[in-house]
Design an enzyme around this catalytic site. Structure first.
Site, PDB file in Angstrom:
ATOM      1  CE  LYS A   2      -4.210  -1.959   1.935  1.00 31.86           C
ATOM      2  NZ  LYS A   2      -3.823  -3.382   2.172  1.00 31.86           N
ATOM      3  CG  ASP A   3       4.658   1.864   2.168  1.00 37.31           C
ATOM      4  OD1 ASP A   3       4.005   2.630   2.896  1.00 37.31           O
ATOM      5  OD2 ASP A   3       5.483   1.044   2.622  1.00 37.31           O
TER       6      ASP A   3
END
Ligand SMILES: *Cc1c(COP(=O)(O)O)cnc(C)c1O
Length: 433
Positions: free
Chosen positions: A107-108
């Site tokens: 998700k970064d």
């Protein structure tokens, strides 16, 4: 580029409107009116360029009409500051490691790119932009770290008290600055309901710019195409891999479908889930039956009504059978997941986290001689340290990026699980930076 809503194809929102709204006003999800197709020359020479360079071309295809070249380059260069290596486990079987970012989960990528894009739009917006996110763990940490210190924005994270792991909690409750953590005395469902109410509250939305940082937001979804291109860049030219995606809300898989529409030669997808098997069941029976989620060891995939399914349906609107021929669904229990983690550790010396292990199982069942198979490793195993250590009986070292969070002090505001309490906090003067 203009964007329509999955509930209304005639809508033509601008990029800024789509990104600031998150969800379309009619409750649909935004989709681009057309998918740019990249040239066979570009696809055939991915191997010759860096991750950043390939990403800039992909990002320009989407956003080049709406953002200056310099601005876009800056967004790409400040997002892609870590690698996504393709690690071979055996002949033709690879893990695409997406956990080398600051919060150690895939998700970064989406959260960092989105924060830079919103930061850019905030420059031409006189009001503070509030990013509201309910989290069961990984979303909160990726979003909070992405937006930390971005001028013109503040992030409000809601999470269920006592129900996220220690390391996850520390990643969004210790940051300070423009990050506010609300510790809700209730469940994740309570958090999600409170956030939904906030988006639907007319007076509140008139008072402030509220946007969502969940994968319904285009600015989080589209950047997830970047690493699919990077995966192919690490295989010999002409490869046509199968990709197995451990899935919850299906943003990750949807991004893969979009990358393929842009010309990336992916042969087949596997939609791998834990026992929350709504989409695999749909692929098998044609009936979409959402239900309450069940808790598993791959908790970031405990989703009973996947938000991006609306986009998947939209992509195959003309022919649902095409979806079934391109995507195979499969579902695995916690026991199967644990056995896979142990087996891969014993055979290959490779430590998987429970989410990646579901992806691995999906890949294993679909080995196709001659074609490479990639499974997405979506989180670093140390994020699920206790679980992984219990199964493998080895110590899992915590990477430095995660360790520094553990030393910091948690700061939260405790809330009752009702919308009134959230409303009061959002409008409170003391929290407007
Ligand atoms: C969010 C998450 C997933 C699920 O991704 P979706 O895009 O929601 O399908 C899988 N693994 C990990 C580690 C996650 O944090």
């Amino acid at each position: 580029m203009r964007y329509y809503s999955t509930r209304n194809r005639s809508e033509r929102a601008t990029l800024k409107e789509a990104v600031l709204r998150g969800l379309a006003p009619d409750g649909g999800l935004y989709m681009p009116h057309s998918f740019p197709v990249l040239s066979p020359d570009f696809i055939g020479s991915l191997q010759s360029r860096s991750f950043q360079e390939n990403t800039l071309t992909v990002a320009t295809a989407f956003f080049g009409e709406d953002l200056d070249e310099q601005v876009l380059r800056q967004m790409v260069e400040s997002t892609i500051t870590f690698d996504a290596p393709l690690v071979p486990l055996s002949e033709n079987l690879y893990a695409l490691e997406l956990f080398h970012g600051p919060t150690a989960a895939f998700k970064d990528f989406g959260a960092r790119f989105m924060s830079r894009m919103l930061g850019h739009f905030a420059e031409s917006e006189s009001r503070l932009i509030t990013i509201l996110a309910a989290t069961s763990g990984d979303t909160g940490s990726a979003v909070a770290n992405g937006f930390l210190g971005v001028p013109g924005t503040r992030v409000v994270v809601l999470y269920p008290s006592g129900k996220v792991s220690d390391i996850q909690e520390k990643q969004f409750t210790t940051l300070g600055e423009n990050i506010i953590a609300l510790e809700v005395e209730g469940s994740f469902d309570d958090c999600q309901r409170m956030v939904k109410e906030a988006f639907q509250h007319r007076e509140l939305n008139g008072r402030m710019v509220l946007t969502s940082a969940n994968s319904i937001n285009l600015a989080r979804l589209l950047p997830q195409t970047f690493y699919y291109f990077h995966a192919l860049a690490q295989l010999p030219a002409g490869s046509r891999p199968m990709v197995s995606v451990p899935s919850g809300n299906f943003g990750n898989l949807t991004a893969g479908l979009i990358a393929r529409k842009m010309g990336l030669p992916i042969g087949h997808f596997v939609a791998a889930t834990n026992v929350n098997d709504i989409v695999p069941r749909y692929l098998q029976t044609g009936a979409y039956l959402p239900r309450a989620s069940a808790a598993t060891i791959s908790n970031a995939m405990d989703v009973g009504d996947p938000s991006n399914f609306a986009r998947m349906q939209d992509l195959f609107q003309s022919s649902p059978d095409d979806m079934k021929s391109l995507i195979t669904g499969c579902t695995f229990s916690d026991d199967e997941t644990k056995a896979a983690m142990l087996q891969v550790y014993q055979r290959h010396g490779y430590v998987m986290d429970p989410h990646g292990a579901v992806g691995y199982l999906g890949a294993l069942g679909h080995a196709n001689a001659g074609h490479p198979i990639i499974f997405l490793e979506t989180a670093h195993p140390a994020k699920f340290k206790e679980t992984v250590e219990q199964i493998l009986k080895v110590e899992v070292p915590v990477p430095n990026t995660l360790q520094h969070f553990l030393r910091r002090k948690k700061q939260t505001i405790r809330l009752k699980p009702d919308f009134g309490a959230l409303y009061e906090t959002l409008v409170s003067e003391s929290l407007a930076h």
